[in-house]
Design an enzyme around this catalytic site. Structure first.
Site, short mmCIF file in Angstrom:
data_model
loop_
_atom_site.label_atom_id
_atom_site.label_comp_id
_atom_site.label_asym_id
_atom_site.label_seq_id
_atom_site.Cartn_x
_atom_site.Cartn_y
_atom_site.Cartn_z
N GLU A 51 0.80 -1.20 0.07
CA GLU A 51 -0.05 -0.16 -0.10
C GLU A 51 0.91 1.27 0.21
O GLU A 51 0.47 2.29 -0.84
CB GLU A 51 -0.77 -0.01 1.15
CG GLU A 51 -1.59 1.33 1.33
CD GLU A 51 -1.68 1.66 2.92
OE1 GLU A 51 -1.52 3.12 3.10
OE2 GLU A 51 -2.21 0.86 3.67
N GLU A 128 5.90 3.91 11.87
CA GLU A 128 4.64 3.75 12.07
C GLU A 128 4.57 2.70 13.28
O GLU A 128 3.57 2.79 14.17
CB GLU A 128 4.05 3.26 10.92
CG GLU A 128 2.23 3.17 10.94
CD GLU A 128 1.89 2.95 9.46
OE1 GLU A 128 0.81 2.71 9.55
OE2 GLU A 128 2.46 2.90 8.53
#
Length: 409
Positions: A51, A128
């Site tokens: 992604e 993240e």
């Protein structure tokens, strides 16, 4: 008068759902019915990495060209990865439909995942992952999934791990994409003000030209569920606690009743039972809620509370008080009516969001091969009985089937 969505299939096998909306802002996107659960054991985190890789270059665009294409006209381009799906989507003024469709298709189908950019992006994803580790109220759900779906890809974190991330290369991304980007798994969803014939022409021009395999998805058998209870020491300032169990999948006829039950228990409204009792009445927790996430072949239910260490036992006692009440006491006609009105209102408000509608249309088509109108959805909710809800409560809220994780200090 509500206009029903249009559903059709492009010449390459990609299904399309379009909801006409007389608004200046439009939304469209591609949903690929593959997410983290479709990863091999050696691919942990690869769907999410892919992604991110969508934005790193295509056969004709570099990163800054991708990021500027819609931004230049005030639009928004985004993507996300879930357990069973990956999305590339956009919101924009209606006159920019072709710009959005062409860009979405370019990055979804023509991404090259250049090695230099991919290596740089690993650091971004590592940040993240670390941000999740710094947030125990998020991290505890990741570990709860691992507990419930032990050894299965559904239980692994969508983000991956530092070790798995380091092993990925362009060839891994291209292999995952080739295996999972097949026509039966892809849906193009649109919600906006565009003539149907014009939309069809744009999709034939930009989407139908993509050559795709017709292969069906592989299905990995779910593990046998075994309840477990973990207590973990953390460097934190409050206790975090999650309790839950397996629940109904999307196609289970009991899903609607349990969704309504979960909404009453700990849904998003401020007057849910857990919040009213634990937060408002006793004042011992700021965050308390319940969650129900159905998947294609299973589901998971959980309750979360964050509180002071001295209040944990009291919080657990109050949680079980609410669960046992729902198991033993049938809702009155007034309570059931109020609960239905609340859920119908929530669904109605959600449908007012064009982007949420776009997501829901694709998900419904993928799972059920049809789209229910709002009226049909409301009819299904109004048909739920107090007995169905009580039966679901006794089935899912079984203390012997519950697992839990406690973060303490």
């Amino acid at each position: 008068m509500n206009i029903e969505p249009h559903i059709f299939t492009l010449s390459n096998g990609i299904r399309v759902v379009h909801q006409p909306m007389e608004r200046e802002v439009a939304h469209c996107g591609i949903m690929i019915g593959a997410g983290s659960r479709d990863e091999l054991k050696s691919e942990h985190g690869l769907a999410h990495f892919m992604e991110h890789g969508f934005f790193k270059g295509t056969q004709k665009r570099k990163t800054h060209h991708i990021l500027s294409r819609l931004d230049a006209v005030g639009g928004e381009l985004n993507a996300f990865t879930a357990k069973e799906e990956t999305w590339v989507h956009a919101s924009f003024l209606k006159e920019h439909y072709e710009r959005a469709i062409e860009l979405i298709c370019d990055i979804a189908f023509n991404a090259t995942f250049p090695a230099k950019e991919i290596e740089k992006e690993k650091e971004v994803i590592l940040d993240e992952i670390n941000s999740y580790k710094d947030s125990p109220s998020d991290m505890i759900f990741e570990e709860f999934d691992e507990l419930v779906f032990a050894g299965h890809s559904l239980g692994r974190s969508i983000l991956g791990s530092e070790k798995s991330l380091a092993s990925f290369s362009t060839k891994h991304l291209l292999a995952f994409k080739k295996r999972n980007f097949t026509a039966p798994r892809i849906i193009f969803s649109s919600a906006g003000n565009i003539a149907l014939n014009e939309l069809k022409d744009l999709l034939e021009k930009h989407v139908a030209v993509v050559k795709l395999s017709k292969a069906k998805p592989r299905v990995v058998k779910l593990p046998k569920y075994k309840p477990q209870h973990l207590v973990m020491k953390k460097d934190i300032h409050q206790v975090h606690y999650v309790i839950g169990a397996l629940a109904y999948d999307f196609n289970d006829e009991r899903r609607a009743a349990f969704s309504l039950l979960n909404n009453i228990l700990g849904g998003p409204a401020m007057n849910n039972r857990l919040s009213m009792n634990i937060r408002e009445k006793h004042g011992i927790a700021y965050h308390v809620d319940s969650n129900y996430a159905p998947f294609s072949d299973t589901g998971v239910f959980s309750i979360y509370v964050g509180t002071e260490k001295k209040n944990l036992d009291k919080s657990i006692q109050l949680i079980w008080k609410e669960l046992n009440t729902l198991k033993k006491t049938r809702l009155t006609a007034r309570q059931l009516s109020d609960a239905k009105k609340q859920m119908i209102g929530q669904i109605g408000l959600a449908q007012d969001s064009g982007s949420a509608l776009m997501f829901n249309l694709a998900k419904s088509l993928a799972l059920f091969n049809k789209i229910d109108t709002l009226e049909e959805l409301f009819e299904k909710i109004n048909a739920i009985t107090a007995t169905q809800m009580m039966d679901a409560a006794n089935h899912i809220f079984n203390e012997k089937k519950m697992s839990s994780i406690t973060y303490t200090y």
